[in-house]
Design a protein around this motif. Sequence first.
Motif, PDB file in Angstrom:
ATOM      1  N   GLY A  21       0.824  -1.202   0.000  1.00 31.74           N
ATOM      2  CA  GLY A  21       0.000   0.000   0.000  1.00 31.74           C
ATOM      3  C   GLY A  21       0.861   1.256   0.000  1.00 31.74           C
ATOM      4  N   ALA A  22       0.214   2.394  -0.095  1.00 31.28           N
ATOM      5  CA  ALA A  22       0.926   3.675  -0.197  1.00 31.28           C
ATOM      6  C   ALA A  22       1.796   3.950   1.019  1.00 31.28           C
ATOM      7  N   GLU A  23       1.256   3.789   2.226  1.00 28.89           N
ATOM      8  CA  GLU A  23       2.032   4.115   3.426  1.00 28.89           C
ATOM      9  C   GLU A  23       3.248   3.206   3.581  1.00 28.89           C
ATOM     10  N   ILE A  26       5.916   4.227   1.035  1.00 29.78           N
ATOM     11  CA  ILE A  26       6.627   5.436   1.476  1.00 29.78           C
ATOM     12  C   ILE A  26       7.695   5.059   2.495  1.00 29.78           C
ATOM     13  N   ARG A  27       7.344   4.161   3.441  1.00 30.26           N
ATOM     14  CA  ARG A  27       8.310   3.732   4.460  1.00 30.26           C
ATOM     15  C   ARG A  27       9.498   2.987   3.853  1.00 30.26           C
ATOM     16  N   ILE A  28       9.239   2.199   2.814  1.00 28.52           N
ATOM     17  CA  ILE A  28      10.311   1.407   2.194  1.00 28.52           C
ATOM     18  C   ILE A  28      11.220   2.281   1.335  1.00 28.52           C
ATOM     19  N   VAL A  29      10.641   3.183   0.558  1.00 23.53           N
ATOM     20  CA  VAL A  29      11.393   3.944  -0.440  1.00 23.53           C
ATOM     21  C   VAL A  29      12.168   5.123   0.151  1.00 23.53           C
ATOM     22  N   PHE A  30      11.609   5.774   1.160  1.00 25.19           N
ATOM     23  CA  PHE A  30      12.214   7.001   1.679  1.00 25.19           C
ATOM     24  C   PHE A  30      12.816   6.804   3.063  1.00 25.19           C
ATOM     25  N   PRO A  31      13.955   7.450   3.329  1.00 26.79           N
ATOM     26  CA  PRO A  31      14.484   7.443   4.701  1.00 26.79           C
ATOM     27  C   PRO A  31      13.571   8.272   5.608  1.00 26.79           C
ATOM     28  N   THR A  32      13.676   8.025   6.883  1.00 26.28           N
ATOM     29  CA  THR A  32      12.785   8.670   7.862  1.00 26.28           C
ATOM     30  C   THR A  32      12.804  10.187   7.772  1.00 26.28           C
ATOM     31  N   GLN A  33      13.965  10.787   7.566  1.00 24.97           N
ATOM     32  CA  GLN A  33      14.094  12.245   7.591  1.00 24.97           C
ATOM     33  C   GLN A  33      13.455  12.932   6.389  1.00 24.97           C
ATOM     34  N   SER A  34      13.281  12.236   5.282  1.00 28.23           N
ATOM     35  CA  SER A  34      12.838  12.921   4.062  1.00 28.23           C
ATOM     36  C   SER A  34      11.585  12.306   3.433  1.00 28.23           C
ATOM     37  N   ARG A  35      10.721  11.732   4.221  1.00 26.59           N
ATOM     38  CA  ARG A  35       9.508  11.124   3.667  1.00 26.59           C
ATOM     39  C   ARG A  35       8.493  12.185   3.267  1.00 26.59           C
ATOM     40  N   PRO A  36       7.919  12.030   2.066  1.00 26.63           N
ATOM     41  CA  PRO A  36       6.838  12.944   1.691  1.00 26.63           C
ATOM     42  C   PRO A  36       5.556  12.551   2.423  1.00 26.63           C
ATOM     43  N   HIS A  37       4.627  13.457   2.481  1.00 24.19           N
ATOM     44  CA  HIS A  37       3.329  13.174   3.082  1.00 24.19           C
ATOM     45  C   HIS A  37       2.563  12.243   2.142  1.00 24.19           C
ATOM     46  N   LYS A  38       1.657  11.470   2.684  1.00 24.77           N
ATOM     47  CA  LYS A  38       0.870  10.535   1.872  1.00 24.77           C
ATOM     48  C   LYS A  38       0.109  11.272   0.768  1.00 24.77           C
ATOM     49  N   ARG A  39      -0.375  12.470   1.069  1.00 27.27           N
ATOM     50  CA  ARG A  39      -1.109  13.252   0.071  1.00 27.27           C
ATOM     51  C   ARG A  39      -0.219  13.586  -1.131  1.00 27.27           C
ATOM     52  N   PHE A  41       2.428  11.863  -2.108  1.00 24.33           N
ATOM     53  CA  PHE A  41       2.680  10.597  -2.784  1.00 24.33           C
ATOM     54  C   PHE A  41       1.502  10.230  -3.700  1.00 24.33           C
ATOM     55  N   LEU A  42       0.280  10.401  -3.214  1.00 22.32           N
ATOM     56  CA  LEU A  42      -0.896  10.083  -4.025  1.00 22.32           C
ATOM     57  C   LEU A  42      -1.088  11.085  -5.156  1.00 22.32           C
ATOM     58  N   GLU A  43      -0.615  12.310  -4.971  1.00 21.95           N
ATOM     59  CA  GLU A  43      -0.649  13.288  -6.064  1.00 21.95           C
ATOM     60  C   GLU A  43       0.296  12.856  -7.184  1.00 21.95           C
ATOM     61  N   TRP A  44       1.478  12.349  -6.807  1.00 21.16           N
ATOM     62  CA  TRP A  44       2.407  11.825  -7.814  1.00 21.16           C
ATOM     63  C   TRP A  44       1.758  10.677  -8.577  1.00 21.16           C
ATOM     64  N   LYS A  45       1.002   9.837  -7.880  1.00 17.40           N
ATOM     65  CA  LYS A  45       0.293   8.731  -8.527  1.00 17.40           C
ATOM     66  C   LYS A  45      -0.720   9.286  -9.521  1.00 17.40           C
ATOM     67  N   ALA A  46      -1.491  10.289  -9.088  1.00 15.45           N
ATOM     68  CA  ALA A  46      -2.515  10.884  -9.953  1.00 15.45           C
ATOM     69  C   ALA A  46      -1.897  11.526 -11.196  1.00 15.45           C
ATOM     70  N   ARG A  47      -0.710  12.091 -11.039  1.00 17.17           N
ATOM     71  CA  ARG A  47      -0.013  12.710 -12.175  1.00 17.17           C
ATOM     72  C   ARG A  47       0.764  11.689 -12.996  1.00 17.17           C
ATOM     73  N   ARG A  48       0.665  10.408 -12.608  1.00 14.24           N
ATOM     74  CA  ARG A  48       1.321   9.282 -13.298  1.00 14.24           C
ATOM     75  C   ARG A  48       2.844   9.386 -13.264  1.00 14.24           C
ATOM     76  N   LEU A  49       3.384   9.967 -12.200  1.00 16.28           N
ATOM     77  CA  LEU A  49       4.834  10.031 -12.042  1.00 16.28           C
ATOM     78  C   LEU A  49       5.388   8.742 -11.453  1.00 16.28           C
ATOM     79  N   ILE A  50       4.543   8.009 -10.736  1.00 17.48           N
ATOM     80  CA  ILE A  50       4.962   6.729 -10.163  1.00 17.48           C
ATOM     81  C   ILE A  50       3.988   5.641 -10.619  1.00 17.48           C
ATOM     82  N   PRO A  51       4.499   4.439 -10.885  1.00 21.72           N
ATOM     83  CA  PRO A  51       3.624   3.346 -11.337  1.00 21.72           C
ATOM     84  C   PRO A  51       2.825   2.762 -10.169  1.00 21.72           C
ATOM     85  N   PHE A  52       1.641   2.265 -10.498  1.00 22.50           N
ATOM     86  CA  PHE A  52       0.795   1.638  -9.489  1.00 22.50           C
ATOM     87  C   PHE A  52      -0.051   0.564 -10.155  1.00 22.50           C
ATOM     88  N   TYR A  53      -0.626  -0.285  -9.329  1.00 18.01           N
ATOM     89  CA  TYR A  53      -1.483  -1.368  -9.789  1.00 18.01           C
ATOM     90  C   TYR A  53      -2.820  -1.243  -9.084  1.00 18.01           C
TER      91      TYR A  53
END
Length: 79
Positions: A21-23, A26-39, A41-53
């Motif tokens: 899932g999204a959360e 985010i935990r896997i891809v980003f280090p603790t200090q530089s994690r983006p907010h879930k919102r 991350f989902l905006e990147w998904k909506a803009r098709r910058l990141i792949p999803f299923y």
Amino acid sequence: MVTNESHSHEKSIPPSRVLVGAEECIRIVFPTQSRPHKRTFLEWKARRLIPFYKIGRRIFFDPEEVRTALDRHFRITDK
């Protein structure tokens, strides 16, 4: 008659992708200090910058594919 015996020629094939899932992504891809907010991350998904299923109503991400896409879209270059 049905038995639960496994045949020696049948092997478990590990999945080629790990979908999370999204959360969790985010935990896997980003280090603790530089994690983006879930919102964000989902905006990147909506803009098709990141792949999803999309499976049914649920959205899943492959962390390796997400990391590759982010490296491609958000590259920092030296001047």
